[in-house]
Design a protein around this motif. Structure first.
Motif, short mmCIF file in Angstrom:
data_model
loop_
_atom_site.label_atom_id
_atom_site.label_comp_id
_atom_site.label_asym_id
_atom_site.label_seq_id
_atom_site.Cartn_x
_atom_site.Cartn_y
_atom_site.Cartn_z
N LEU A 25 0.86 -1.25 0.14
CA LEU A 25 -0.08 0.10 0.12
C LEU A 25 0.74 1.21 -0.01
O LEU A 25 0.34 2.37 0.05
CB LEU A 25 -0.96 -0.15 1.32
CG LEU A 25 -2.02 -1.27 1.33
CD1 LEU A 25 -2.94 -0.94 2.68
CD2 LEU A 25 -2.91 -1.13 0.11
N VAL A 26 2.06 1.25 0.06
CA VAL A 26 3.01 2.37 -0.09
C VAL A 26 2.81 3.33 -1.07
O VAL A 26 2.34 3.19 -2.27
CB VAL A 26 4.48 2.10 -0.10
CG1 VAL A 26 4.80 1.28 -1.63
CG2 VAL A 26 5.48 3.01 0.22
N LYS A 27 2.58 4.75 -0.59
CA LYS A 27 2.27 5.86 -1.42
C LYS A 27 3.76 6.55 -1.98
O LYS A 27 4.37 7.07 -1.14
CB LYS A 27 1.36 6.77 -0.72
CG LYS A 27 -0.08 6.56 -0.63
CD LYS A 27 -0.70 7.46 0.55
CE LYS A 27 -0.95 8.85 -0.27
NZ LYS A 27 -1.73 9.75 0.53
N CYS A 71 14.48 15.16 8.72
CA CYS A 71 14.11 13.71 8.85
C CYS A 71 12.66 13.46 9.40
O CYS A 71 12.17 14.47 10.22
CB CYS A 71 15.11 13.34 9.78
SG CYS A 71 14.94 11.25 10.17
N GLY A 72 11.89 12.57 8.63
CA GLY A 72 10.67 12.45 9.12
C GLY A 72 10.41 10.78 9.08
O GLY A 72 10.90 10.13 8.37
N ALA A 73 9.37 10.33 9.80
CA ALA A 73 8.85 8.95 9.71
C ALA A 73 7.40 9.01 9.72
O ALA A 73 6.69 9.79 10.38
CB ALA A 73 9.39 7.96 10.99
N LYS A 74 6.75 8.00 8.81
CA LYS A 74 5.39 7.89 8.86
C LYS A 74 5.10 6.86 9.92
O LYS A 74 5.94 5.84 10.11
CB LYS A 74 4.96 7.11 7.59
CG LYS A 74 4.40 8.23 6.60
CD LYS A 74 3.72 7.46 5.42
CE LYS A 74 3.21 8.59 4.32
NZ LYS A 74 2.56 8.05 3.22
N VAL A 75 4.20 6.81 10.61
CA VAL A 75 3.63 5.75 11.67
C VAL A 75 2.33 5.57 11.56
O VAL A 75 1.38 6.30 11.08
CB VAL A 75 3.98 6.43 12.91
CG1 VAL A 75 5.68 6.80 13.21
CG2 VAL A 75 3.20 7.55 13.33
N VAL A 76 2.05 4.30 12.11
CA VAL A 76 0.68 3.90 12.24
C VAL A 76 0.52 3.74 13.67
O VAL A 76 1.11 3.07 14.41
CB VAL A 76 0.31 2.76 11.36
CG1 VAL A 76 0.22 2.93 9.95
CG2 VAL A 76 1.17 1.32 11.82
N GLU A 77 -0.83 3.64 14.26
CA GLU A 77 -1.03 3.78 15.71
C GLU A 77 -0.95 1.96 15.66
O GLU A 77 -1.75 1.17 15.07
CB GLU A 77 -2.59 3.96 15.92
CG GLU A 77 -3.21 3.72 17.18
CD GLU A 77 -4.45 4.36 17.43
OE1 GLU A 77 -5.09 4.35 18.90
OE2 GLU A 77 -5.13 4.90 16.76
N GLU A 87 -5.03 0.92 7.38
CA GLU A 87 -5.72 0.21 6.29
C GLU A 87 -5.19 1.03 4.93
O GLU A 87 -5.66 0.22 3.71
CB GLU A 87 -7.27 0.26 6.62
CG GLU A 87 -7.62 -0.78 7.68
CD GLU A 87 -7.18 -0.03 9.21
OE1 GLU A 87 -7.24 0.98 9.21
OE2 GLU A 87 -6.93 -1.03 10.09
N ASP A 88 -5.12 2.18 4.99
CA ASP A 88 -4.71 2.75 3.82
C ASP A 88 -3.64 2.77 3.30
O ASP A 88 -3.03 2.97 2.24
CB ASP A 88 -5.22 4.43 3.88
CG ASP A 88 -6.70 4.61 3.80
OD1 ASP A 88 -7.36 3.81 3.19
OD2 ASP A 88 -7.02 5.82 4.33
N GLU A 89 -2.40 2.72 4.42
CA GLU A 89 -1.09 2.70 3.90
C GLU A 89 -0.02 1.47 4.46
O GLU A 89 1.06 1.78 4.01
CB GLU A 89 -0.56 4.15 4.23
CG GLU A 89 -1.25 5.43 3.67
CD GLU A 89 -0.53 6.60 3.78
OE1 GLU A 89 0.63 6.37 3.59
OE2 GLU A 89 -0.82 7.62 4.04
N PHE A 90 -0.65 0.65 4.93
CA PHE A 90 0.52 -0.30 5.52
C PHE A 90 -0.05 -1.52 5.53
O PHE A 90 -0.91 -2.14 6.27
CB PHE A 90 0.93 0.15 6.95
CG PHE A 90 2.12 -0.78 7.43
CD1 PHE A 90 3.13 -0.88 6.73
CD2 PHE A 90 1.67 -1.23 8.89
CE1 PHE A 90 4.11 -1.61 7.15
CE2 PHE A 90 2.81 -2.21 9.10
CZ PHE A 90 4.16 -2.35 8.28
N SER A 91 0.40 -2.36 4.63
CA SER A 91 0.01 -3.90 4.64
C SER A 91 1.40 -4.79 4.16
O SER A 91 1.60 -4.82 2.99
CB SER A 91 -1.26 -4.10 3.61
OG SER A 91 -1.46 -5.59 3.83
#
Length: 506
Positions: free
Chosen positions: A256-258, A275-281, A400-404
């Motif tokens: 699902l990566v954008k 520097c930045g990081a995407k995270v999910v709950e 559910e939109d960005e990480f599987s």
């Protein structure tokens, strides 16, 4: 290439003379190949590597709990909690940077698909979509689409170069695969493949392991080997020549990566982050993912195994987990920051111990396949540079939109081809429903609206090509239509539906 005498002396100084114990038994060709391999090792740093591995394996785990704290709110953006105005502004900023050729993407593609039960690179894996597209093709098409969206908005002709870091094992098959697939329509000069370094596996007492009589047991140095590889392969120079100032770095296995996500890039640029990081709950306190947080005031990722259960279970006033920012290996870096890391900090990166079952030859030359871990593979992680950041930010996205991720073969509990495929197809069903389409199965029975809840399996074979929609946009031609599955909405089908819509409007 070094001479045999030079290699012998270097190995003796490093305390590794045993690697030549079978030299008399090797043929001429085998000797030449082994000497070539040994010459390419950093023999001066070999002792330091082996001693460091032994020390790290013997060190007791430390407790970080009393030193950690969450990332402060002012350094966090969120798809769910940030206002629509801010999200739109960040998206426009990201598209602007893409339109100006200032954005590149970098794929960490070193791993083979061993856990998936295949012996080729993970990016070549077909998860069983109706289109039979591989991970590489899906990602290439998303790059195409984001360039197109930026060009439409700003009247540009943009290029997002694709840097692909492979290992010694995956470079040749990846190059061959891209060539056979005509680079998925991309300009070959805009795809830059390069290798990360390989380092020896060692025993618990710091001795290099012989995989064969004339072969060392070698392994990639982890995805944190990126920073040395950027220097070794002059990738930073290539970025500078192209005018790339911002880099989106991600792992190959997230279906699902954008690619070059304009919202994430725009957020980081607007915040002046290096520097930045995407995270999910996190799904639950015990979920085995690293947590983006601060330790002694410094941003970093703390592995789930390094936090005590009582700390992982802490909840804030609203009931949410205090340490909820799950790391998904999806990062933003400025080129200037990467240059700093390469020049000043690469040697300070933490070495992580991985205990592995490493095949070896014993002192009699017999091949042995161990049944329990017998060796140490040292790894660096891509997120180990976070502490060197002057302005670190985190950006929370919807899982559910960005990480599987795709990590395990079919039959495992999570992260399998089935779960990855279901995640993508369910997302596409949600997009179609949001655009106003009604969906029915092959028998004409109306399908229920798809849920975004984790673990859903896709109720229908409905796939939208990335060349049609990057993230659910551009699907107006579906409004009011009843569509029967299975269906692949590719460019040709989308064009046909738009033509029909245009005739109806007349």
């Amino acid at each position: 290439m070094l001479s045999l005498e030079q290699v012998k002396q270097s190995l003796e100084r490093a305390g590794q003379a045993h690697v030549l114990q079978f030299w008399p038994e090797l043929s001429g060709l085998e000797r030449d190949a082994f000497l070539q391999d040994l010459s390419q090792l950093d023999l001066q740093r070999l002792r330091e590597h082996c001693e460091g591995a032994a020390r790290a394996a013997a060190a007791p785990p430390g407790s970080l709990d009393r030193h950690i704290e969450p990332v402060p709110p002012e350094s966090i953006g969120s798809v769910r909690r940030s206002g629509s105005k801010a999200l739109t502004e960040w998206e426009h900023e990201g598209l602007l940077q893409i339109s100006q050729n200032r954005v590149g993407v970098l794929l960490l593609a070193g791993g083979q698909g061993t856990r998936l039960g295949v012996q080729y690179p993970k990016g070549m894996y077909n998860v069983g979509l109706p289109s039979s597209k591989t991970l590489y093709q899906i990602q290439a098409e998303r790059i195409h689409k984001i360039q197109q969206l930026a060009d439409r908005k700003y009247g540009s002709k943009s290029t997002v170069p694709w840097y692909i870091m492979t290992s010694e094992f995956t470079l040749a098959p990846t190059e061959k695969f891209f060539k056979e697939n005509h680079y998925f329509g991309m300009e070959p000069s805009n795809i830059v493949m390069f290798e990360q370094r390989m380092i020896p596996a060692v025993t618990f007492d710091g001795k290099v392991i012989l995989q064969g009589k004339g072969k060392l047991a070698m392994a990639p140095d982890g995805n944190g080997g990126l920073y040395q590889a950027l220097v070794d392969n002059k990738v930073l120079e290539d970025m500078k020549t192209r005018g790339v100032e911002y880099l989106h770095v991600y792992c190959v296995d997230n279906i699902l990566v954008k690619m070059a996500d304009p919202v994430f890039i725009g957020f980081c640029v607007s915040k002046g982050a290096d520097c930045g990081a995407k995270v999910v709950e996190k799904a639950c306190p015990a979920e085995p993912v690293g947590v983006v947080c601060r330790v002694r005031g410094v941003s970093q990722v703390v592995e789930y195994s390094e936090i005590q259960p009582e700390t992982a279970e802490l909840r804030g006033p609203g009931g949410g987990l205090v340490y909820s920012a799950g790391n998904i290996c999806n990062h933003f870096f400025t080129r200037a920051f990467l240059q700093d890391v390469a020049e000043k900090f690469e040697g300070q990166l933490k070495q992580h111990v991985a205990l592995k079952k490493v095949p070896f030859v014993d002192s009699c030359g017999n091949q042995v396949k161990p049944i329990k871990p017998n060796g140490i593979k040292m790894e660096k992680f891509v997120f180990d540079v976070f502490p060197f950041s002057r302005n670190f930010v985190a950006f929370e996205v919807v899982r559910e939109d960005e990480f599987s991720p795709l990590k395990n073969a079919g039959g495992a509990a999570t992260d399998t081809p089935t779960t990855a495929r279901a995640s993508l197809l369910t997302q596409h069903l949600r997009w179609a429903a949001a655009a106003g389409a009604a969906l029915c199965d092959e028998h004409g029975n109306t399908l229920p609206a798809p849920s975004a809840s984790a673990g859903d399996t896709a109720p229908a074979q409905w796939e939208i090509s990335p060349l049609v929609s990057y993230f659910g946009e551009g699907l107006e031609m579906l409004k009011g239509r009843t569509l029967q599955t299975p269906l692949i909405l590719d460019e040709e089908k989308a064009k046909e539906l738009r033509a029909q819509q245009h005739l109806c409007e007349k």
